[in-house]
Design an enzyme around this catalytic site. Structure first.
Site, short mmCIF file in Angstrom:
data_model
loop_
_atom_site.label_atom_id
_atom_site.label_comp_id
_atom_site.label_asym_id
_atom_site.label_seq_id
_atom_site.Cartn_x
_atom_site.Cartn_y
_atom_site.Cartn_z
N ARG A 168 20.35 -11.99 -23.88
CA ARG A 168 21.12 -12.59 -22.80
C ARG A 168 21.48 -14.04 -23.12
NH1 ARG A 168 18.85 -12.56 -16.70
NH2 ARG A 168 17.45 -14.11 -17.59
N LYS A 224 24.12 -17.81 -17.73
CA LYS A 224 22.96 -18.59 -17.23
C LYS A 224 23.10 -20.01 -17.79
CE LYS A 224 18.04 -17.76 -16.39
NZ LYS A 224 18.16 -17.74 -14.93
N GLU A 237 22.81 -13.66 -3.85
CA GLU A 237 21.44 -13.74 -4.32
C GLU A 237 20.79 -14.97 -3.68
OE1 GLU A 237 21.78 -14.11 -8.55
OE2 GLU A 237 23.11 -15.82 -8.43
#
Length: 292
Positions: A52, A151, A184
């Protein structure tokens, strides 16, 4: 014991772990990171986190100056050097130093930084009593502007929402997306349970593709539970039988109220507790899941 940080290809004492004030990671939040847990001295879901990290870097046109295998080895080296048995790793890649301005062509020497230390995101008692949530007035970044799948080092969106939570005395804060759907929380993915069915927002709702989220989905299916990834609104949380959050730092933790409304009976529910037990078994290597 002196903390050691991996920086510029080697371990250095914390006091020597410095980057240039001209690093674009500092100046513009230009970089990517991973938060990774360590259990029993082993790095949890290590390959998935490294994958990731490199996907996030590719998405923002950032070339990491190490191979995936080298980054993985650096993480393991840092964990061992700091004697971390059960803890947390922050793996950071910055754009590198350069001229003032947004031109990435004027940057050089991206920095790979690994920090390994202890962490306790929530007090232990909250895993028995559950979190109280509020809804933030700060919406999640529009996915067409800053995709949550990346991210990145820019967490100001989440921080602004978290500030609202501190002011309200809430344990965590729910963030909605640009169309008013549930996205979220500031650092966690969210799930609800209604009549035995588990529901969580889909990735196109503007959420992080959480690895703990993915692991818990597999754990739920392993129990024969139905899991649906579909759009949610606050009504789905208000009227749920159970609710829980997942994240690398948070692990699996119940949410027992939203905006002053109790969720279910206002206590962590049985399915949540079962999944928490399964997750802890997973971290001990007693069961396995396939995230490929």
């Amino acid at each position: 014991m002196t903390q050691h940080v991996f920086l510029a290809g080697r371990l250095v004492p914390e006091a020597e772990a410095t980057v240039s004030v001209f690093d674009h990671g500092l100046l513009y939040g230009d970089g990517v990171f991973e938060g990774i847990r360590v259990y029993g001295g082993s790095v949890f879901l290590h390959d998935a986190h490294i994958d990731r990290l490199f996907e996030s870097a590719k998405a923002i046109h950032l070339e990491i100056p190490m191979s995936p295998a080298e980054v993985k080895a650096a993480v393991e080296q840092t964990v061992e050097a700091n004697g971390v048995t059960d803890g947390y790793v922050r793996l950071v890649v910055t754009r590198g130093s350069g001229a003032l301005g947004l031109d990435i062509r004027k940057t050089a020497n991206p920095q790979v930084i690994v920090i390994a230390a202890d962490i306790a995101l929530y007090p232990k008692e909250l895993y028995q009593s559950g979190l109280k949530l509020i809804t933030s007035g700060t919406i999640r970044n529009h996915p067409a502007a800053l995709p949550a799948r990346v991210k990145s080092l820019n967490y100001l969106n989440n921080i602004l929402a978290k500030i609202e939570g501190f002011a309200a005395g809430a344990g965590e804060v729910l963030m909605l997306n640009h169309v008013g759907q549930v996205a979220e929380c500031t650092g966690d993915n969210i799930f609800v349970i209604k009549r035995g069915v588990i529901k969580t927002p889909p990735l196109d709702a503007g959420i992080l593709a959480g690895l703990t989220r993915a692991a818990v989905i597999q754990l739920a299916k392993r129990r024969g539970l139905e899991v649906r990834e579909e759009a949610m609104v606050r009504h789905d949380i208000y009227t749920a039988d159970e609710c829980f959050l997942t994240g690398s730092a948070a692990e699996v933790i119940a949410a027992v109220s939203l905006d002053g409304r109790p969720i279910g009976d206002g206590k962590p529910g049985p399915i949540t507790n079962d999944l928490l037990a399964d997750f802890r078994a997973l971290t001990r290597g007693e069961i396995e899941v396939d995230l490929s």
